[in-house]
Design a protein around this motif. Sequence first.
Motif, PDB file in Angstrom:
ATOM      1  N   LYS A  30       0.837  -1.194   0.000  1.00 51.75           N
ATOM      2  CA  LYS A  30       0.000   0.000   0.000  1.00 51.75           C
ATOM      3  C   LYS A  30       0.880   1.255   0.000  1.00 51.75           C
ATOM      4  CE  LYS A  30      -3.915   2.244   0.652  1.00 51.75           C
ATOM      5  NZ  LYS A  30      -4.565   2.718  -0.516  1.00 51.75           N
ATOM      6  N   ASN A  31       1.914   1.250   0.839  1.00 52.21           N
ATOM      7  CA  ASN A  31       2.832   2.394   0.878  1.00 52.21           C
ATOM      8  C   ASN A  31       3.581   2.553  -0.441  1.00 52.21           C
ATOM      9  OD1 ASN A  31       2.094   2.995   3.483  1.00 52.21           O
ATOM     10  ND2 ASN A  31       3.789   1.863   4.407  1.00 52.21           N
ATOM     11  N   LYS A  35       3.349   5.801  -2.799  1.00 47.25           N
ATOM     12  CA  LYS A  35       4.549   6.519  -3.220  1.00 47.25           C
ATOM     13  C   LYS A  35       4.602   6.611  -4.746  1.00 47.25           C
ATOM     14  CE  LYS A  35       9.582   6.640  -2.822  1.00 47.25           C
ATOM     15  NZ  LYS A  35       9.663   7.454  -3.982  1.00 47.25           N
ATOM     16  N   ALA A  36       4.229   5.544  -5.430  1.00 42.57           N
ATOM     17  CA  ALA A  36       4.223   5.557  -6.898  1.00 42.57           C
ATOM     18  C   ALA A  36       3.221   6.587  -7.414  1.00 42.57           C
ATOM     19  CB  ALA A  36       3.892   4.172  -7.438  1.00 42.57           C
ATOM     20  N   LEU A  37       2.044   6.631  -6.818  1.00 39.71           N
ATOM     21  CA  LEU A  37       1.052   7.624  -7.238  1.00 39.71           C
ATOM     22  C   LEU A  37       1.553   9.038  -6.982  1.00 39.71           C
ATOM     23  CD1 LEU A  37      -2.321   6.022  -6.111  1.00 39.71           C
ATOM     24  CD2 LEU A  37      -1.521   6.408  -8.432  1.00 39.71           C
ATOM     25  N   THR A  85       7.063  -0.584  -9.549  1.00 37.75           N
ATOM     26  CA  THR A  85       5.994  -1.162  -8.719  1.00 37.75           C
ATOM     27  C   THR A  85       5.423  -2.436  -9.340  1.00 37.75           C
ATOM     28  OG1 THR A  85       4.343   0.266  -9.761  1.00 37.75           O
ATOM     29  CG2 THR A  85       5.326   1.044  -7.705  1.00 37.75           C
ATOM     30  N   ASN A  86       6.114  -2.960 -10.350  1.00 37.33           N
ATOM     31  CA  ASN A  86       5.706  -4.203 -11.026  1.00 37.33           C
ATOM     32  C   ASN A  86       4.333  -4.104 -11.686  1.00 37.33           C
ATOM     33  OD1 ASN A  86       8.103  -5.510 -10.247  1.00 37.33           O
ATOM     34  ND2 ASN A  86       7.216  -5.974  -8.248  1.00 37.33           N
ATOM     35  N   LYS A  87       4.021  -2.933 -12.217  1.00 38.68           N
ATOM     36  CA  LYS A  87       2.742  -2.723 -12.900  1.00 38.68           C
ATOM     37  C   LYS A  87       2.916  -2.540 -14.403  1.00 38.68           C
ATOM     38  CE  LYS A  87       0.267  -2.457  -9.107  1.00 38.68           C
ATOM     39  NZ  LYS A  87      -0.699  -3.465  -8.752  1.00 38.68           N
TER      40      LYS A  87
END
Length: 100
Positions: free
Chosen positions: A5-6, A10-12, A61-63
Amino acid sequence: MDYYKNKEDKALQDITDTVNKLDAEIEKIEDLTDSNDRHPLEKWHAERLALHDIKRILHDTNKYDHYKEDEKDQIDTYFMDLSDPYYQPYFDGIVAHSEY
């Protein structure tokens, strides 16, 4: 679970910062130009670099799986080639450099 979640938060935040930086860069480019003369090449370069940063953030973030680290170098090289006066249009694209 909190770790993920953190990491996503942070990515957002990083993506938001990148988009805000892009907006400021485009605003600066528009402020430096006349109303008739826009700099689409500088805008294109800023947009491509921002998109590259967003891809990197998503990759971290592995997205996103299609991130290429050397893409930034390709963007910069292509930008430098296009900003060469030889490739620039003369008088708003009416006459190309090779024609005058």
